[in-house]
Design a protein around this motif. Structure first.
Motif, PDB file in Angstrom:
ATOM      1  N   VAL A 234      50.193  42.838  53.749  1.00 32.11           N
ATOM      2  CA  VAL A 234      49.712  41.769  54.159  1.00 32.11           C
ATOM      3  C   VAL A 234      48.246  41.981  54.470  1.00 32.11           C
ATOM      4  O   VAL A 234      47.456  40.995  54.054  1.00 32.11           O
ATOM      5  N   SER A 235      47.859  43.103  54.804  1.00 37.90           N
ATOM      6  CA  SER A 235      46.332  43.357  54.649  1.00 37.90           C
ATOM      7  C   SER A 235      45.694  43.056  53.075  1.00 37.90           C
ATOM      8  O   SER A 235      44.673  42.415  53.161  1.00 37.90           O
ATOM      9  N   MET A 236      46.485  43.276  52.139  1.00 37.85           N
ATOM     10  CA  MET A 236      46.138  43.135  50.662  1.00 37.85           C
ATOM     11  C   MET A 236      46.238  41.504  50.452  1.00 37.85           C
ATOM     12  O   MET A 236      45.326  41.126  49.783  1.00 37.85           O
ATOM     13  N   GLY A 237      47.178  40.869  51.403  1.00 35.64           N
ATOM     14  CA  GLY A 237      47.390  39.559  50.998  1.00 35.64           C
ATOM     15  C   GLY A 237      46.215  38.598  51.667  1.00 35.64           C
ATOM     16  O   GLY A 237      46.085  37.518  51.355  1.00 35.64           O
ATOM     17  N   LEU A 238      45.675  39.268  52.616  1.00 34.89           N
ATOM     18  CA  LEU A 238      44.339  38.541  53.235  1.00 34.89           C
ATOM     19  C   LEU A 238      43.323  38.792  52.463  1.00 34.89           C
ATOM     20  O   LEU A 238      42.236  38.389  53.142  1.00 34.89           O
ATOM     21  N   ALA A 239      43.197  39.497  51.289  1.00 36.21           N
ATOM     22  CA  ALA A 239      42.030  39.941  50.961  1.00 36.21           C
ATOM     23  C   ALA A 239      41.207  38.688  50.399  1.00 36.21           C
ATOM     24  O   ALA A 239      39.957  38.831  50.348  1.00 36.21           O
ATOM     25  N   LEU A 240      41.756  37.618  49.726  1.00 36.36           N
ATOM     26  CA  LEU A 240      41.051  36.174  49.269  1.00 36.36           C
ATOM     27  C   LEU A 240      40.503  35.874  50.675  1.00 36.36           C
ATOM     28  O   LEU A 240      39.019  35.513  50.572  1.00 36.36           O
ATOM     29  N   HIS A 241      40.937  35.652  51.651  1.00 31.29           N
ATOM     30  CA  HIS A 241      40.709  34.922  52.895  1.00 31.29           C
ATOM     31  C   HIS A 241      39.372  35.672  53.543  1.00 31.29           C
ATOM     32  O   HIS A 241      38.231  35.191  53.733  1.00 31.29           O
ATOM     33  N   GLU A 289      46.188  31.469  47.455  1.00 30.46           N
ATOM     34  CA  GLU A 289      47.065  32.635  48.153  1.00 30.46           C
ATOM     35  C   GLU A 289      48.647  32.457  47.432  1.00 30.46           C
ATOM     36  O   GLU A 289      49.277  33.369  47.108  1.00 30.46           O
ATOM     37  N   GLY A 290      48.995  31.227  47.474  1.00 30.73           N
ATOM     38  CA  GLY A 290      50.298  30.996  46.902  1.00 30.73           C
ATOM     39  C   GLY A 290      50.367  31.218  45.539  1.00 30.73           C
ATOM     40  O   GLY A 290      51.211  31.803  44.671  1.00 30.73           O
ATOM     41  N   LEU A 291      49.479  30.451  44.754  1.00 29.21           N
ATOM     42  CA  LEU A 291      49.074  30.981  43.318  1.00 29.21           C
ATOM     43  C   LEU A 291      49.224  32.483  43.021  1.00 29.21           C
ATOM     44  O   LEU A 291      49.645  32.992  42.017  1.00 29.21           O
ATOM     45  N   PHE A 292      48.493  33.199  43.811  1.00 29.16           N
ATOM     46  CA  PHE A 292      48.321  34.698  43.621  1.00 29.16           C
ATOM     47  C   PHE A 292      49.800  35.402  43.825  1.00 29.16           C
ATOM     48  O   PHE A 292      50.101  36.511  42.996  1.00 29.16           O
ATOM     49  N   ALA A 293      50.386  34.811  44.761  1.00 29.63           N
ATOM     50  CA  ALA A 293      51.608  35.384  44.852  1.00 29.63           C
ATOM     51  C   ALA A 293      52.577  35.232  43.837  1.00 29.63           C
ATOM     52  O   ALA A 293      53.300  36.179  43.162  1.00 29.63           O
ATOM     53  N   LEU A 294      52.451  34.096  42.881  1.00 30.42           N
ATOM     54  CA  LEU A 294      53.210  33.795  41.651  1.00 30.42           C
ATOM     55  C   LEU A 294      52.940  34.615  40.643  1.00 30.42           C
ATOM     56  O   LEU A 294      53.412  35.309  39.774  1.00 30.42           O
ATOM     57  N   ILE A 295      51.499  34.906  40.622  1.00 33.28           N
ATOM     58  CA  ILE A 295      50.924  35.752  39.562  1.00 33.28           C
ATOM     59  C   ILE A 295      51.199  37.104  39.900  1.00 33.28           C
ATOM     60  O   ILE A 295      51.724  37.850  38.512  1.00 33.28           O
ATOM     61  N   PHE A 296      51.303  37.740  40.966  1.00 28.20           N
ATOM     62  CA  PHE A 296      51.854  39.359  40.927  1.00 28.20           C
ATOM     63  C   PHE A 296      53.086  39.427  40.961  1.00 28.20           C
ATOM     64  O   PHE A 296      53.676  40.294  40.610  1.00 28.20           O
ATOM     65  N   LEU A 320      53.943  40.682  47.646  1.00 32.81           N
ATOM     66  CA  LEU A 320      54.618  40.451  48.964  1.00 32.81           C
ATOM     67  C   LEU A 320      53.513  39.911  49.947  1.00 32.81           C
ATOM     68  O   LEU A 320      54.098  39.145  50.841  1.00 32.81           O
ATOM     69  N   GLY A 321      52.454  40.630  49.970  1.00 31.81           N
ATOM     70  CA  GLY A 321      51.337  40.215  50.766  1.00 31.81           C
ATOM     71  C   GLY A 321      51.110  38.951  50.705  1.00 31.81           C
ATOM     72  O   GLY A 321      50.882  38.270  51.901  1.00 31.81           O
ATOM     73  N   TYR A 322      50.579  38.472  49.527  1.00 29.32           N
ATOM     74  CA  TYR A 322      50.133  36.932  49.304  1.00 29.32           C
ATOM     75  C   TYR A 322      51.438  36.097  49.773  1.00 29.32           C
ATOM     76  O   TYR A 322      51.261  34.985  50.416  1.00 29.32           O
ATOM     77  N   SER A 323      52.663  36.485  49.385  1.00 27.38           N
ATOM     78  CA  SER A 323      53.782  35.625  49.750  1.00 27.38           C
ATOM     79  C   SER A 323      53.771  35.367  51.222  1.00 27.38           C
ATOM     80  O   SER A 323      54.073  34.215  51.771  1.00 27.38           O
ATOM     81  N   LEU A 324      53.731  36.579  51.909  1.00 20.07           N
ATOM     82  CA  LEU A 324      54.039  36.420  53.514  1.00 20.07           C
ATOM     83  C   LEU A 324      52.786  35.627  54.022  1.00 20.07           C
ATOM     84  O   LEU A 324      52.914  34.751  54.749  1.00 20.07           O
ATOM     85  N   VAL A 325      51.776  35.901  53.617  1.00 18.39           N
ATOM     86  CA  VAL A 325      50.507  35.026  54.099  1.00 18.39           C
ATOM     87  C   VAL A 325      50.553  33.720  53.901  1.00 18.39           C
ATOM     88  O   VAL A 325      50.354  32.731  54.639  1.00 18.39           O
ATOM     89  N   PHE A 326      50.917  33.172  52.700  1.00 19.94           N
ATOM     90  CA  PHE A 326      51.113  31.909  52.306  1.00 19.94           C
ATOM     91  C   PHE A 326      52.185  31.216  52.970  1.00 19.94           C
ATOM     92  O   PHE A 326      51.901  30.151  53.394  1.00 19.94           O
ATOM     93  N   ILE A 327      53.285  32.149  53.134  1.00 26.33           N
ATOM     94  CA  ILE A 327      54.368  31.141  53.935  1.00 26.33           C
ATOM     95  C   ILE A 327      54.220  31.038  55.304  1.00 26.33           C
ATOM     96  O   ILE A 327      54.403  29.985  55.878  1.00 26.33           O
ATOM     97  N   THR A 328      53.725  32.120  55.965  1.00 20.78           N
ATOM     98  CA  THR A 328      53.333  32.063  57.377  1.00 20.78           C
ATOM     99  C   THR A 328      52.196  31.091  57.638  1.00 20.78           C
ATOM    100  O   THR A 328      52.014  30.518  58.754  1.00 20.78           O
ATOM    101  N   SER A 329      51.350  31.017  56.705  1.00 25.42           N
ATOM    102  CA  SER A 329      50.286  30.072  56.928  1.00 25.42           C
ATOM    103  C   SER A 329      50.678  28.620  57.049  1.00 25.42           C
ATOM    104  O   SER A 329      50.446  27.735  57.656  1.00 25.42           O
TER     105      SER A 329
END
Length: 338
Positions: A234-241, A289-296, A320-329
């Motif tokens: 999740v920390s890595m999934g918050l990298a863009l933000h 973030e959703g797009l990045f989740a699909l890419i990875f 996993l990180g970008y997916s969780l951040v996107f979904i919870t957002s």
């Protein structure tokens, strides 16, 4: 008050900071992961810096200031989003000493939804970058011990790690492609795995703080095996933000102070939907973030297809990180519409 005031026995002491504990640590997965991060800050970073007599920061709450210290340092300034960090550096640069007492606990509430977490993270990371620009030249030019300057540099620029994560995550795709197509020698490509040592070091820091905070090694051993990878993901999934926040802070772009919503979930007096401080609008970065989740996730698939597993853990954590951040957002947004 009774526990902190005795530490002002010396006239040099300007502030006494206590350790945050978490009223709603077990409310949700999101609050558990935030507690993971904050425990490391209060049990490793703050303790380590204070023991090294390096600069520490007032955490915005849970601390007591000497009034004369605030005034001598120039009072509160509003030119950064982290006025607590800014005042802390101005005071310590003028010779005031700070005391950190981890055994004195100050209960606090963790944001239970991703939109509130993001607003808090944005303020902390951007404000930290603004303070870095404001103070780094003065700290380096001042007659201070090397260890103080070293810790101050790491402290002020610690949020820049999110820019590094963002750059490394996408450059790793090119490195993977160069490796599988032979543009990079196989031995050199596999040597890149040495950088995974960084994950081990980071994991070790958080493990120490986790077990110290829980005070029970056996009971918490099973929990840490799934919470630690999720926290890092999740920390890595918050990298863009957070990278956007850091860049704005370093480049001087100004933005308003956005208060972190409080919910009093333990008292049961306020629901999520009734909070007036929540921003339910979805920023454009959430869609990325959703797009990045699909890419990875696509990279994970390619790793399995090509049987190249060197970077699989890294890309799996990013997916996993970008997916969780996107979904919870989006889950937070749906609460505002309900």
């Amino acid at each position: 008050m009774r526990k902190t005031l005795p530490f002002f026995s010396s006239e040099k002491i300007g502030m006494v900071q206590t350790r945050w504990t978490h009223l709603n640590r077990n409310y949700s997965l999101l609050t558990r992961l935030q507690a993971f991060a904050l425990d490391a800050h209060f049990l490793i970073e703050q303790m380590g810096r204070n023991n090294q007599q390096a600069f520490i920061n007032f955490n915005g709450t849970g601390g007591i200031w000497r009034k004369s210290c605030i005034l001598d340092a120039g009072n509160w300034h509003d030119d950064t989003l982290t006025e607590d960090l800014d005042l802390s550096y101005r005071a310590q640069r003028k010779g005031w000493e700070f005391v950190y007492r981890p055994e004195i606990e100050s209960p606090a509430e963790l944001p239970p939804i991703m939109s509130a977490v993001k607003s808090q993270q944005f303020r902390w990371t951007k404000g930290g970058a603004e303070c870095a620009v404001k103070h780094i030249h003065g700290v380096m030019a001042q007659a201070l011990p090397f260890r103080v300057k070293f810790h101050a540099f790491a402290h002020l620029f610690n949020s820049s790690i999110f820019i590094a994560i963002l750059l490394v995550s996408f450059s790793s795709i090119g490195v993977w492609w160069a490796g599988v197509t032979g543009l990079i020698p196989e031995k050199l490509f596999k040597l890149a795995g040495v950088f995974m040592i960084g994950f081990v070091i980071i994991a070790g820091v958080y493990l120490v703080s986790y077990f110290y905070a829980r005070r029970s090694f056996i009971k918490s051993l099973g929990q840490v095996f799934w919470q630690l990878p999720l926290f890092l993901s999740v920390s890595m999934g918050l990298a863009l933000h957070n990278a956007q926040a850091v860049w704005e802070g370093l480049s001087g772009k100004k933005s308003p102070f956005i208060r972190t919503p409080k919910f009093n979930l333990e008292g049961g007096k306020q629901g999520l939907q009734s909070n007036n401080y929540i921003n339910f609008r979805i920023p454009i970065t959430t869609y990325f973030e959703g797009l990045f989740a699909l890419i990875f996730w696509g990279m994970v698939f390619l790793h399995m297809q090509w049987r190249t597993y060197e970077m699989l853990p890294f890309h799996l954590m990013l997916a996993l990180g970008y997916s969780l951040v996107f979904i919870t957002s989006f889950k937070a947004y749906s609460l505002g519409k309900s």
